[in-house]
Design an enzyme around this catalytic site. Sequence first.
Site, short mmCIF file in Angstrom:
data_model
loop_
_atom_site.label_atom_id
_atom_site.label_comp_id
_atom_site.label_asym_id
_atom_site.label_seq_id
_atom_site.Cartn_x
_atom_site.Cartn_y
_atom_site.Cartn_z
N ASP A 80 -2.14 7.10 9.75
CA ASP A 80 -1.11 6.43 10.73
C ASP A 80 0.13 6.67 10.41
O ASP A 80 0.53 7.72 9.73
CB ASP A 80 -1.75 4.87 10.56
N SER A 134 0.73 -1.35 -0.07
CA SER A 134 -0.11 0.11 -0.14
C SER A 134 0.72 1.22 -0.13
O SER A 134 0.38 2.30 -0.39
CB SER A 134 -1.00 0.10 1.09
N HIS A 150 1.31 5.31 6.25
CA HIS A 150 0.71 5.46 4.84
C HIS A 150 0.67 6.94 4.88
O HIS A 150 0.51 7.83 5.73
CB HIS A 150 -0.67 4.99 4.68
#
Length: 499
Positions: free
Chosen positions: A465, A279, A468
């Site tokens: 967070d 991601s 990311h």
Amino acid sequence: MKLIQLFLILLLACLFFNFTGNQNNKPTVFMVGDSTVKNGKGDGAGGLWGWGDYIGQFLDTSKVTIENHALGGTSSRTFIDKGLWSEVLNKLKKGDYVLIQFGHNDDGPLNDSLRARGTIKGIGNETQEIDNILTKKHEIVHSYGWYIEKIVQEAKAKGAIPIVCSPIPRNDWKDGKVPRNSTSYGLWAKQIAEKEKVTFIDLNDKMAVEMEKLGETKITGTYFYKRDHTHTSAKGAALSASVIINQLKESDNSLKKYILDHPKIVFPLKKKVFLIGDSTMSNSDNPDAIGWGMVFSAYCDTTRIEVINKARAGRSTRTFDYEGLWDEVKNQLQPGNFILIQFGHNDAGAVDTEKLRGSLKGNGNETQEVIQPDGTKEIVHTFGWYMEKFIREAKEKGAIPIVLSQTPRNEWPNDKVERRTDTYNKWSQETANKEGAYYIDLNEIVALKYEALGKEKVKAFFPKDHTHTNLEGAKLNALTAAESIRKLKECGLKEFIQL
């Protein structure tokens, strides 16, 4: 029966000789000029092309032959002095065409040790005698117009049809307009064409008009590169060629009868750059979790390469392989493609519980058998084993792998950005070295940038967070990756990076 056979043989022979005769009698469209007509070897090196490399796509090449004899760095004077014009002149036959464009290099010094290629300004008969510092020869230098007129007259004497073009405009802008050379080389080219009663193409003005329609923002980076205001990209070269073609259509020049009604312009095939990872690299609809792969293309010459982001959120090396995502990418790889590989964030997860995505630590050959929820058995390998598989199989397909260590998290033990120099970064580098792949320690390079910015500024990159980034953070990571690729020695991808 024998008479019929003999007749058929004679008929076929006549058809054959008629066909080959027509082929040999096809007119040739010659081009003489500088690098804006033919850049380098005409193979698009560095992404640069001349309009002479594309004009043939607008013409019916079953009826005309195309020969681009232009040479970068030449002026009207040096093209003649080097014997390049003589080579073309010796080949000319009645009915051939000669497209002529000079001027970009004629403005240089008449005599120096570097180029010695300048011509006297204007179209007069003034001369200057020099002892050429570069060639060590005594030389009489003439005006720009004198050299253009010489080419035109000698082409006409061979029965060829000269077409004079003004030099293409440079990608310079002032108040939304492109400056013309209508009082210098463009004017002098026109004056010689009028004097000799040959077709004149005002390529300078007409192309500038088309550029202004598109605007500076669209022109720069697509038709010209930011690094070069003189030489065109493939699209810029095709635009130049299209302007010449449109002007020919409006002229009484016989070359227009060979213009195709519906030309299909074919640009060079784009190289492909695949991205695989998790991601922190992947696409996302969440503005607070943007992978750097989403914005990486902003730092690439997308007129020549296509960035294909196959990274997938939540994946480790293990799950990217187990779920068939790697096979999907591998089957698309072609020789000469590039593939950026970055994993590590999710490989630290549990091997046989929770998300079943953790890989074994290290880069050895240890394995562990795991039972999936559907009852199937999975043999789990080390992080390095999977990375090695991706690299090796990419190379088997002729692709060029580039391994990157994972992006750093927003964690600051002892006021320093957390590194993973003893684990995933280390294993990534060791595997890349073992398999002969390029390696970029993105973790370390980005961490240093974070530390230079400070905790508070970096905190703004991580609204969701500690792993990311938002768009600004993704841009920083993508830019850093692009900068790092530019520094890789002998890596072909560096040629396609635009900063």
